[in-house]
Design a protein around this motif. Structure first.
Motif, PDB file in Angstrom:
ATOM      1  N   SER A 236      -4.871   7.678   4.692  1.00  0.00           N
ATOM      2  CA  SER A 236      -4.316   8.052   3.364  1.00  0.00           C
ATOM      3  C   SER A 236      -2.663   7.711   3.303  1.00  0.00           C
TER       4      SER A 236
ATOM      5  N   GLU B  68      -4.480   3.586   2.445  1.00  0.00           N
ATOM      6  CA  GLU B  68      -5.361   3.413   1.271  1.00  0.00           C
ATOM      7  C   GLU B  68      -5.106   4.797   0.200  1.00  0.00           C
ATOM      8  N   GLU B  69      -4.545   4.748  -0.807  1.00  0.00           N
ATOM      9  CA  GLU B  69      -4.380   5.863  -1.673  1.00  0.00           C
ATOM     10  C   GLU B  69      -5.672   6.484  -2.044  1.00  0.00           C
ATOM     11  N   ARG B  70      -6.827   6.026  -2.238  1.00  0.00           N
ATOM     12  CA  ARG B  70      -7.973   6.526  -2.604  1.00  0.00           C
ATOM     13  C   ARG B  70      -8.519   7.441  -1.506  1.00  0.00           C
ATOM     14  N   VAL B  71      -7.993   7.519  -0.250  1.00  0.00           N
ATOM     15  CA  VAL B  71      -8.199   8.455   0.734  1.00  0.00           C
ATOM     16  C   VAL B  71      -7.845   9.904   0.474  1.00  0.00           C
ATOM     17  N   TYR B  72      -6.643  10.004  -0.399  1.00  0.00           N
ATOM     18  CA  TYR B  72      -5.866  11.132  -0.743  1.00  0.00           C
ATOM     19  C   TYR B  72      -7.021  12.161  -1.672  1.00  0.00           C
TER      20      TYR B  72
ATOM     21  N   ALA C 223     -10.001  12.716  -1.544  1.00  0.00           N
ATOM     22  CA  ALA C 223     -11.233  12.077  -1.936  1.00  0.00           C
ATOM     23  C   ALA C 223     -12.473  12.935  -1.566  1.00  0.00           C
TER      24      ALA C 223
ATOM     25  N   GLU D 248     -16.808   9.567  -2.563  1.00  0.00           N
ATOM     26  CA  GLU D 248     -15.600   8.544  -2.769  1.00  0.00           C
ATOM     27  C   GLU D 248     -15.396   7.956  -1.198  1.00  0.00           C
TER      28      GLU D 248
ATOM     29  N   LEU E 165     -15.744   4.221  -0.259  1.00  0.00           N
ATOM     30  CA  LEU E 165     -14.627   3.087   0.309  1.00  0.00           C
ATOM     31  C   LEU E 165     -15.053   2.639   1.527  1.00  0.00           C
TER      32      LEU E 165
END
Length: 172
Positions: A57, A82-86, A88, A92, A96
């Protein structure tokens, strides 16, 4: 590498964060978190897993956790922030992980609760030993991690396909 070979995923929750007057994404680690992150790094080395990729993240506390943990590693794996881990959800996070190239056999994901704990529960179709009991008893506190394996390509990762192999959390 054959996609039929076993792959491992380690789901690692960031260490204990401080609560200064900043937005949540920018919260740093507390002193205890810095100590626990390094201890978790040493325990991750003890697993003997040769990590190919770390997905971390972009939050300050996860980046700090990873920096302190990876310092203990003999070899640093490729790291993707990876900002999508924050923030999530488990779904989601699966989406990823489905994007992971198949040449990566062992992946470490450094993230947040409730997503990390939920993902460990959702992926675990089977369990070895008492890992699930320990994870249920302790929850998924800061700096805890779960080790799972599954067979197939990353695109085939879905609920129930994994085996929970191990779980570790720092002592209180």
């Amino acid at each position: 590498m054959s996609v039929a070979e076993a792959r491992r995923i380690v789901l690692f929750r960031h260490a204990k964060a401080d609560w200064p007057p900043v937005n949540d994404h920018e919260r740093p680690l507390a002193e205890r978190g810095r100590l626990d992150a390094a201890a978790a790094g040493r325990k991750l080395v003890d697993t003997g897993i040769p990590f190919d990729l770390a997905l971390c993240s972009t939050a300050t506390r996860t980046r700090e956790t990873w920096k302190l943990a990876v310092h203990e590693f003999p070899h640093r794996p490729k790291t993707v922030y990876e900002e999508r881990v924050y923030e999530a959800s488990p779904g989601e996070l699966i989406a990823l992980l489905n994007e992971t190239p198949d040449d990566a056999r062992n992946v470490l994901l450094i993230g947040h609760n409730p997503g990390v704990h939920g993902l460990a529960d959702i992926l675990s179709g089977t369990v070895e030993g008492d890992a699930a009991e320990r994870m249920t008893r302790r929850g998924f506190p800061a700096a805890a991690y779960a080790v799972l394996s599954f067979e197939g390509s990353w695109k085939s990762l879905e609920p129930g396909v994994g085996t929970l192999l191990d779980y570790w959390a720092p002592t209180d």
